[in-house]
Design a protein around this motif. Structure first.
Motif, short mmCIF file in Angstrom:
data_model
loop_
_atom_site.label_atom_id
_atom_site.label_comp_id
_atom_site.label_asym_id
_atom_site.label_seq_id
_atom_site.Cartn_x
_atom_site.Cartn_y
_atom_site.Cartn_z
N VAL A 20 0.76 -1.32 -0.02
CA VAL A 20 -0.03 0.03 0.14
C VAL A 20 0.77 1.21 0.04
CG1 VAL A 20 -1.76 1.43 1.38
CG2 VAL A 20 -1.95 -1.16 1.02
N TYR A 21 2.10 1.42 0.88
CA TYR A 21 2.81 2.36 0.77
C TYR A 21 3.62 2.65 -0.45
CZ TYR A 21 2.16 3.51 5.84
OH TYR A 21 1.44 3.70 6.84
N ALA A 22 3.91 1.45 -1.09
CA ALA A 22 4.54 1.56 -2.48
C ALA A 22 3.67 2.16 -3.41
CB ALA A 22 5.15 0.22 -2.70
N ILE A 23 2.53 1.76 -3.41
CA ILE A 23 1.51 2.34 -4.31
C ILE A 23 1.06 3.85 -4.05
CG2 ILE A 23 -1.01 2.19 -5.02
CD1 ILE A 23 -0.89 -0.97 -4.53
N ILE A 24 1.07 4.23 -2.87
CA ILE A 24 0.93 5.71 -2.63
C ILE A 24 2.21 6.36 -2.88
CG2 ILE A 24 1.03 7.27 -0.63
CD1 ILE A 24 -0.89 5.19 0.93
N PHE A 25 3.44 5.89 -2.93
CA PHE A 25 4.47 6.57 -3.30
C PHE A 25 4.41 6.42 -4.84
CE2 PHE A 25 9.18 6.24 -4.45
CZ PHE A 25 9.61 7.33 -3.42
N VAL A 26 4.49 5.71 -5.48
CA VAL A 26 4.51 5.80 -6.89
C VAL A 26 3.18 6.62 -7.65
CG1 VAL A 26 3.96 4.09 -9.08
CG2 VAL A 26 5.38 3.42 -7.30
N VAL A 27 2.01 6.49 -6.97
CA VAL A 27 0.91 7.29 -7.71
C VAL A 27 1.38 8.95 -7.17
CG1 VAL A 27 -1.41 8.06 -7.19
CG2 VAL A 27 -0.82 5.61 -7.50
N TYR A 28 1.82 9.09 -6.19
CA TYR A 28 2.32 10.45 -5.52
C TYR A 28 3.41 10.96 -6.60
CZ TYR A 28 3.33 14.50 -3.06
OH TYR A 28 3.53 15.84 -2.59
N ILE A 54 6.17 10.14 3.45
CA ILE A 54 5.59 8.42 3.17
C ILE A 54 6.81 7.52 3.51
CG2 ILE A 54 5.22 7.14 0.97
CD1 ILE A 54 4.27 9.41 -0.39
N ILE A 55 7.77 7.70 3.26
CA ILE A 55 9.10 6.82 3.81
C ILE A 55 8.97 6.53 5.48
CG2 ILE A 55 11.22 6.47 3.92
CD1 ILE A 55 11.44 7.74 1.07
N ALA A 56 8.87 7.76 5.96
CA ALA A 56 8.79 7.77 7.53
C ALA A 56 7.49 6.90 8.11
CB ALA A 56 8.87 9.02 8.10
N ALA A 57 6.19 7.16 7.38
CA ALA A 57 5.09 6.40 7.57
C ALA A 57 5.24 4.90 7.55
CB ALA A 57 3.94 7.00 6.94
N LEU A 58 5.95 4.62 6.39
CA LEU A 58 6.24 3.38 6.38
C LEU A 58 7.08 2.68 7.18
CD1 LEU A 58 6.50 0.57 4.50
CD2 LEU A 58 8.29 1.45 3.45
N GLY A 59 8.22 3.27 7.79
CA GLY A 59 9.04 2.69 8.82
C GLY A 59 8.40 2.93 10.21
N ILE A 60 7.30 3.86 10.51
CA ILE A 60 6.84 3.62 11.65
C ILE A 60 5.72 2.50 11.68
CG2 ILE A 60 4.91 5.06 12.98
CD1 ILE A 60 6.46 7.74 11.90
N THR A 61 5.21 2.45 10.66
CA THR A 61 4.06 1.32 10.65
C THR A 61 4.89 0.00 10.69
OG1 THR A 61 2.61 2.46 9.27
CG2 THR A 61 2.21 0.39 9.46
N TYR A 62 5.93 -0.23 9.97
CA TYR A 62 6.79 -1.51 10.11
C TYR A 62 7.04 -1.75 11.28
CZ TYR A 62 10.61 -5.04 9.35
OH TYR A 62 10.99 -5.93 9.55
N VAL A 63 7.56 -0.79 12.34
CA VAL A 63 8.31 -1.18 13.51
C VAL A 63 6.91 -1.39 14.43
CG1 VAL A 63 9.12 0.24 15.44
CG2 VAL A 63 10.23 0.26 13.20
N PHE A 81 1.32 3.32 14.92
CA PHE A 81 0.95 3.29 13.35
C PHE A 81 0.15 4.48 12.98
CE2 PHE A 81 -2.36 0.43 14.54
CZ PHE A 81 -3.27 0.72 13.61
N LYS A 82 -1.02 4.72 13.82
CA LYS A 82 -1.89 5.95 13.41
C LYS A 82 -1.30 7.38 13.15
CE LYS A 82 -6.16 3.68 14.51
NZ LYS A 82 -7.50 3.90 15.21
N VAL A 83 -0.26 7.60 14.20
CA VAL A 83 0.44 8.62 14.18
C VAL A 83 1.28 8.66 12.83
CG1 VAL A 83 2.35 9.91 15.38
CG2 VAL A 83 0.57 8.58 16.78
N GLY A 84 1.86 7.64 12.44
CA GLY A 84 2.54 7.93 11.13
C GLY A 84 1.57 7.89 10.03
N ILE A 85 0.54 7.44 9.88
CA ILE A 85 -0.38 7.60 8.94
C ILE A 85 -1.05 9.18 8.92
CG2 ILE A 85 -2.90 6.72 8.11
CD1 ILE A 85 -1.94 3.94 8.96
#
Length: 105
Positions: A20-28, A54-63, A81-85
C-alpha cells in the motif's frame, strides 16, 4: 510463543502494508510530475517533504507491527502506526494545498 500460522499471517500483513505504501509512493510521484502546474521552489520542497513523510510512515508502521499490535504512544495513547499515517496524510494534503496556491501566484 507464536505459531507458524501466526507468523505467516503477520508476514502477509506486513507485505500488504508495504505494498500500500509503495502504491501511494508511486501514485504520488506520477501525479506530481504529470499534472501540469508550475514547479516552483515551494512545490519542490513540499514534494521532498511529502516523500520523506511517506517513507517515515512506512518505517513507523513497520516498527509498530514488528513489535506487535498493542504498541502505544507514551504521550497520547494513540497506536503508533496511526500517528505515522496521520503525519503522512496531513503532509500530503498540505503539499497539495501549497501546490495549488503556487498556481495562483
Amino acid at each position: 510463543m507464536r505459531t507458524a500460522e501466526g507468523r505467516i499471517n503477520m508476514y502477509k500483513k506486513n507485505v500488504s502494508i508495504m505494498a500500500v505504501y509503495a502504491i501511494i509512493f508511486v501514485v504520488y510521484n506520477i501525479l506530481f510530475w504529470v499534472i501540469p502546474f508550475p514547479k516552483n521552489t515551494a512545490s519542490i520542497v513540499v514534494y521532498i517533504f511529502s516523500l520523506v513523510s511517506i517513507i517515515a510512515a512506512l518505517g513507523i508502521t513497520y516498527v509498530a507491527f514488528k513489535k506487535g499490535n498493542d504498541v502505544k504512544s507514551k504521550l497520547y495513547g494513540f497506536p503508533v502506526f496511526k500517528v505515522g499515517i496521520m503525519y503522512m496524510t496531513i503532509q500530503i494534503l498540505f503539499g497539495i494545498i501549497i501546490c495549488i496556491a503556487g498556481c495562483f501566484t
